[in-house]
Design an enzyme around this catalytic site. Structure first.
Site, PDB file in Angstrom:
ATOM      1  N   ILE A 544       0.820  -1.227   0.000  1.00 16.27           N
ATOM      2  CA  ILE A 544       0.000   0.000   0.000  1.00 16.27           C
ATOM      3  C   ILE A 544       0.844   1.263   0.000  1.00 16.27           C
ATOM      4  O   ILE A 544       0.341   2.350  -0.132  1.00 16.27           O
ATOM      5  CB  ILE A 544      -0.984   0.032   1.199  1.00 16.27           C
ATOM      6  CG1 ILE A 544      -0.255  -0.195   2.525  1.00 16.27           C
ATOM      7  CG2 ILE A 544      -2.114  -0.941   1.010  1.00 16.27           C
ATOM      8  CD1 ILE A 544      -1.146  -0.037   3.747  1.00 16.27           C
ATOM      9  N   GLY A 545       2.142   1.114   0.148  1.00 12.03           N
ATOM     10  CA  GLY A 545       2.967   2.314   0.116  1.00 12.03           C
ATOM     11  C   GLY A 545       4.411   1.984   0.400  1.00 12.03           C
ATOM     12  O   GLY A 545       4.780   0.829   0.596  1.00 12.03           O
ATOM     13  N   ALA A 546       5.197   3.053   0.404  1.00 13.49           N
ATOM     14  CA  ALA A 546       6.616   2.864   0.661  1.00 13.49           C
ATOM     15  C   ALA A 546       6.959   3.569   1.959  1.00 13.49           C
ATOM     16  O   ALA A 546       6.651   4.741   2.139  1.00 13.49           O
ATOM     17  CB  ALA A 546       7.425   3.456  -0.487  1.00 13.49           C
ATOM     18  N   GLY A 547       7.557   2.827   2.881  1.00 11.25           N
ATOM     19  CA  GLY A 547       7.993   3.427   4.136  1.00 11.25           C
ATOM     20  C   GLY A 547       9.466   3.781   4.030  1.00 11.25           C
ATOM     21  O   GLY A 547      10.091   3.556   2.995  1.00 11.25           O
ATOM     22  N   PHE A 549      11.938   2.399   5.568  1.00 10.60           N
ATOM     23  CA  PHE A 549      12.844   1.252   5.617  1.00 10.60           C
ATOM     24  C   PHE A 549      12.453   0.132   4.655  1.00 10.60           C
ATOM     25  O   PHE A 549      13.146  -0.859   4.560  1.00 10.60           O
ATOM     26  CB  PHE A 549      12.859   0.678   7.039  1.00 10.60           C
ATOM     27  CG  PHE A 549      13.430   1.633   8.049  1.00 10.60           C
ATOM     28  CD1 PHE A 549      14.790   1.729   8.226  1.00 10.60           C
ATOM     29  CD2 PHE A 549      12.601   2.444   8.811  1.00 10.60           C
ATOM     30  CE1 PHE A 549      15.328   2.608   9.158  1.00 10.60           C
ATOM     31  CE2 PHE A 549      13.127   3.325   9.742  1.00 10.60           C
ATOM     32  CZ  PHE A 549      14.495   3.408   9.915  1.00 10.60           C
ATOM     33  N   GLY A 550      11.327   0.271   3.993  1.00 11.65           N
ATOM     34  CA  GLY A 550      10.881  -0.786   3.080  1.00 11.65           C
ATOM     35  C   GLY A 550       9.409  -0.588   2.764  1.00 11.65           C
ATOM     36  O   GLY A 550       8.823   0.440   3.096  1.00 11.65           O
ATOM     37  N   VAL A 552       5.303  -0.862   2.726  1.00 11.61           N
ATOM     38  CA  VAL A 552       4.212  -0.980   3.695  1.00 11.61           C
ATOM     39  C   VAL A 552       3.115  -1.778   2.996  1.00 11.61           C
ATOM     40  O   VAL A 552       2.755  -1.470   1.860  1.00 11.61           O
ATOM     41  CB  VAL A 552       3.664   0.406   4.119  1.00 11.61           C
ATOM     42  CG1 VAL A 552       2.578   0.243   5.170  1.00 11.61           C
ATOM     43  CG2 VAL A 552       4.782   1.289   4.632  1.00 11.61           C
ATOM     44  N   LYS A 570       4.680  -3.158   8.128  1.00  9.02           N
ATOM     45  CA  LYS A 570       5.844  -2.423   7.631  1.00  9.02           C
ATOM     46  C   LYS A 570       6.982  -3.411   7.558  1.00  9.02           C
ATOM     47  O   LYS A 570       7.237  -4.136   8.533  1.00  9.02           O
ATOM     48  CB  LYS A 570       6.225  -1.311   8.601  1.00  9.02           C
ATOM     49  CG  LYS A 570       5.344  -0.098   8.533  1.00  9.02           C
ATOM     50  CD  LYS A 570       5.942   1.019   9.364  1.00  9.02           C
ATOM     51  CE  LYS A 570       5.090   2.262   9.248  1.00  9.02           C
ATOM     52  NZ  LYS A 570       5.626   3.386   9.989  1.00  9.02           N
ATOM     53  N   ASP A 663       7.083  15.356  14.966  1.00  9.62           N
ATOM     54  CA  ASP A 663       6.767  15.331  13.532  1.00  9.62           C
ATOM     55  C   ASP A 663       5.258  15.203  13.340  1.00  9.62           C
ATOM     56  O   ASP A 663       4.793  14.432  12.513  1.00  9.62           O
ATOM     57  CB  ASP A 663       7.504  14.157  12.872  1.00  9.62           C
ATOM     58  CG  ASP A 663       7.542  14.301  11.345  1.00  9.62           C
ATOM     59  OD1 ASP A 663       7.180  15.385  10.853  1.00  9.62           O
ATOM     60  OD2 ASP A 663       7.914  13.342  10.666  1.00  9.62           O
TER      61      ASP A 663
END
Ligand code: ACK
Length: 900
Positions: A544-547, A549-550, A552, A570, A663
């Site tokens: 579903i996405g890019a985190g 560290f790798g 998601v 993740k 953040d």
């Protein structure tokens, strides 16, 4: 009347002319109803935006009444019922009147008495066709295209014979579309639907009346209904069927009742809107100890499982060497010859003693005894620390506990010439071993020879003893602080529970965030705060996405004895360094310490196989900024405030725990299908904390300037007050549906403008109370900013009193609060109004601007939102584009970005 219509519409008979179209409509209704039912089924099963189902309760639907409606028409030659039946032989109750050729018409149609069933606001939906007067032959000066609707309240059916003038007018009903002879010829039916609401009603029921004053109408159906918020279970609290309030903007606060076997965590409440929607859930219930949540109910823990407190998420298997034979257990018993300390958590395994056997005395003074001992032969794992319990002989009820990582200690602050009993035990990852046998040692006696004056002895002994005790207390305190130790005499039962973290005393009941960096071995921190999950329990479904560290992914987690449920996963990409692994799992060590409905919940970690994974609850609507951009303008203010309330509540929890997020931004908030927002992303803080250079080299490359308080940017003063500043920016993002704060200004310009005292302008159509709260969060003096608990209370107040959200920031104060002073937009950026509008793809309005005197950029600079509306720029998206472009130009000008 029929003969009149025959004259007017020469092709067919009168009843055909009015009935034919609505017969078609009736069948269309049936088809549409079926389609709607399927659609609703589909939507409630598939949509990720599942709102609570709202309820409409019919008080009358003329289409479904099988027998006589019992309505009265007068005069007798006015309204007449068409006695037709549909394809199922059900009567169709349609009333028509068409006296367009006759002067002074006053035809009344009275319904029978309608009970309001306790509702104080009811809705009336009329479906009707109306003849276009212009399409009638000339000379019809008396023809009307409206009729009137009235009501009269009464507790019973006695009110039938009241006079016309006692009826209260609801409205004049006009048709959106009237039909002509041509439409009839083409079999096009122009059926109008109008809905009106009436309230507050104070009696048990009412009559409706329809007055015709000379129109040609067929009243096809009348439906009277009220709305209610249907009974639901939310956060383990049951909310009853609730009839909506009398006022169309009223939100009724409804208290929920905890379901069986659950207890109140925070008083559960929801708000029933006038539209019959449940909004803004607050508080929750938790399954009590011994019960776990399943499908909105609390299910008993089976034998062999336990749940120690309402706050534990689910029943857990008894830890090693313990058991329970009962249902609903809150702890497990140790097997024979296995032990656990009373104060050990019930999650701790029971262990066999590996007791410390040889204890030697070291240096002994009159106030202290030093001891050393050997590590046990079979320690049953790595020894994490020793616990030394000692007390004065025969005074066992008052003892002291010291914890030590070494195999030696010095017990000081002791009485001279007294015997003390010592017992030692070791702790491994599996828990405590048994205490060693008792070892007895004696302090040296006080020497009295040094004193020449015998009479002084008692005084000296007393003062020395007092001095020694005071010194011992001070030293003891300092030592305990320095070692983060647990040395406490058991004088006060509370004291034994006290813990020290980094030299701070932690009060009982207030949990504190523990920085994973304080652990020598970061793996220990992960396993202390996160459950290890076997990779075989996880099914990865899609990326579903890019985190950082790798990837998601979304997927499903099936734990033993539990239902499978959706999760987000993740992953740590292959080829990671040890530092990357540590940083990646650091987030889980932080997240695992939190337990709050507005903080993303950690399910566990996979560290024993590859890929290394962090598994969290799944949030159907993803990150808040993207979600808002996708659904621009689609939520009520109350819904947006509900989102903000959730975020503030999560942040209050974090600040109470002593955790500073650093953040906080809409991109780091996740939102689920119930529009519940949860704070996530606990990564950045670590980086900033440790590396003085990292303030400008965090993962995106830079500190999130637009979201960060000036003192945090200038001298890295990150506190909960700087999180409050960021929260103000999140409020702005939410109220502007994901707009980028400070638009395309550069980071340097943002820092400069904020330092000079400029602040973001109010988002469009933003309630003044919310914008004021944003400005409060952006106070330069961080101590003047509101605290998160104050923000939560303030938002609760606004939610309880929605009329306080009705006052919007008006256009003129929007201008005075612009990021920069109100300076004229020069002609430097664009040579003409047309060029500017073309550049922002709004060229279609050039002519309108020119025609209305906005022919120069200086004139354009004065345009307000109201002006835009007046000019006919009605699309909100276009209004935003134009206003934002103007603001940008002003900002650029002041910052010298645009050559003049
Ligand atoms: O906006 P999104 O769909 O929501 O894209 C990002 C992406 O993964 C990279 O972070 C989504 N995401 C992260 N955590 C979760 C979660 N717990 N549930 C659902 N989506 C998530 C995020």
């Amino acid at each position: 009347m029929t003969s009149l219509l025959e004259e007017l519409l020469s092709c067919c008979s009168a009843s055909q002319k009015i009935q034919l179209p609505w017969l078609i409509i009736n069948s269309l209704f049936a088809i549409a109803t079926q389609i709607l039912k399927y659609l609703l089924k589909f939507v409630t099963h598939t949509s990720s935006l599942t709102f609570f189902f709202l309820f409409i309760v019919n008080l009358l639907d003329s289409r479904t009444v099988m027998g006589d409606l019992g309505w009265i028409a007068y005069p007798k030659n006015g309204w007449e019922e068409i006695g037709e039946v549909d394809e199922n032989y059900a009567p169709i109750h349609t009333y028509q009147v068409c006296k367009v050729m006759e002067q002074n018409q006053n035809n009344w149609l009275l319904t029978s008495w309608i009970s309001n069933q306790g509702a104080s606001r009811i809705f009336i939906e009329l479906k009707f066709t109306l003849r276009d007067c212009n399409s009638l032959p000339g000379g019809l000066g008396t023809c009307k295209e409206t009729f009137n609707m009235y009501y009269f309240e009464s507790d019973d059916e006695d009110g039938r014979n009241i006079r016309e003038n006692q009826y209260i007018k609801i409205d004049t009903i006009a048709a959106d579309e009237s039909f002509t002879e041509l439409d009839l010829g083409d079999r096009v039916m122009k059926l109008n639907t109008e809905v009106r609401d009436v309230g507050p009603l104070t009696k048990k029921g009412f009559y409706l009346a329809f007055q015709d004053v000379g129109a040609c109408i067929a009243l096809v159906s009348v439906r009277v209904y009220y709305k209610k918020c249907p009974s639901v279970v939310r956060n383990l609290a049951r909310f009853p069927d609730t009839i909506t309030g009398a006022d169309s903007s009223q939100l009724l606060e409804v208290s929920g009742v905890c379901v069986n076997h659950s207890v109140t965590d925070e008083a559960p409440k929801m708000h029933c809107s006038a539209e019959g929607e449940w909004l803004v859930p607050i508080g929750k219930c938790l399954c009590k100890a011994g019960y776990e949540e399943k499908n909105n109910t609390c299910q008993v823990c089976r034998p062999g499982f336990f749940k120690a407190s309402p706050h534990s998420p689910s029943c857990s298997k008894c830890p090693p060497h313990s058991y329970t034979l009962d249902e609903a257990s809150t702890s497990c018993l140790c097997e024979e010859h296995y032990f656990r300390r009373e104060s050990d958590p019930p999650t701790m395994a029971c262990t066999t003693p590996s007791p410390v056997s040889s204890v030697k005395k070291g240096k002994i003074t009159k106030n202290s005894i030093s001891l050393s001992w050997q590590e046990p032969d079979r320690p049953n794992g790595i020894i994490l620390e020793y616990e030394i319990k000692y007390f004065e002989k025969d005074q066992e009820t008052s003892y002291t506990i010291i914890k030590s990582k070494e195999t030696m200690i010095t017990a000081d602050g002791l009485k001279p010439g007294s015997a003390y009993v010592f017992q030692i035990r070791a702790r491994t990852a599996a828990g405590y071993g048994g205490f060693s046998r008792r070892f007895e040692f004696e302090t040296s006696p006080v020497s009295v020879a040094a004193s020449s004056d015998q009479s002084q002895i008692p005084i000296i002994v007393v003062s020395v003893t007092v001095g020694v005790i005071l010194l011992a207390v001070v030293i003891g305190f300092l030592l305990s602080g320095r070692r983060c130790g647990y040395s406490k005499a058991k004088q006060d039962p509370e004291e034994e529970k006290m813990h020290f973290h980094n030299g701070h005393i932690k009060l009982p009941g207030v949990r504190t965030y523990i920085d994973p960096h304080t652990y020598e071995d970061p793996n220990q921190a992960v396993h202390e705060f996160a459950k290890e999950i076997e990779a075989s329990c996880i099914t990865i479904e899609r990326v579903i996405g890019a985190g950082e560290f790798g990837e998601v992914c979304s997927g499903r987690l099936k734990l033993q004895g539990k239902r499978e449920f959706p999760v987000a996963i993740k992953t740590l990409k292959v080829g990671y360094t040890e530092k990357q692994r540590r940083d990646f799992l650091g987030e889980a060590s932080i997240m695992g310490q939190f337990d709050h409905p507005n903080i993303i919940h950690l399910e566990g970690v996979v560290t024993k196989s590859k890929p290394v994974m962090i598994v969290t609850e799944y949030m159907e609507n993803g990150s808040l900024d993207t979600f808002l951009k996708k659904n621009d303008g689609q939520f009520t203010v109350i819904q947006l405030v509900g989102m903000l309330r959730g975020i503030a509540s999560g942040m209050k929890y974090l600040s109470d725990m002593g955790y500073v997020h650093r953040d906080l931004a809409a991109r780091n908030i996740l939102i689920n299908s119930n529009l519940v927002c949860k704070v996530s992303d606990f990564g950045l803080s670590r980086v900033l904390e440790d590396d003085p250079e990292a303030a400008y080299t965090t993962r995106g490359g830079k500190i999130p300037i637009r979201w960060t308080a000036p003192e945090a940017i200038a001298f890295r003063k990150f506190t909960s007050a700087s999180d409050v500043w960021s929260y103000g920016i999140v409020m702005w993002e939410v109220m502007s549906y994901g707009e980028r704060p400070y638009w395309e200004m550069t980071n340097q310009d943002v820092i400069k403008a904020v330092e000079e005292g400029y602040r973001l302008p109010s988002p469009m159509d933003c309630p003044a109370a919310l914008y004021q709260l944003m400005l409060d969060c952006w106070q330069k003096d961080r101590n003047s900013r509101p605290k998160f608990d104050e923000i939560v209370s303030m938002l609760d107040k606004l939610i309880r009193n929605p009329s306080s959200l009705k006052t919007l920031v008006n256009a003129s104060s929007r201008v005075s609060n612009l990021l920069v002073e109100h300076s004229p937009v020069g002609s430097g950026a664009y040579r003409s109004v047309g060029e500017w509008l073309e550049a922002i793809k709004m060229g279609r309005y050039t002519e309108i601007f020119m025609e209305n005197g906005y022919s120069s950029m200086d004139a354009v600079a004065q345009v307000t939102l109201e002006d835009l509306r007046r000019l006919g720029v009605t699309l909100v998206g276009h209004q935003k584009k134009i206003m934002n472009s103007l603001q940008e130009m002003k900002v650029q000008l002041v910052n010298g970005m645009v050559p003049l």
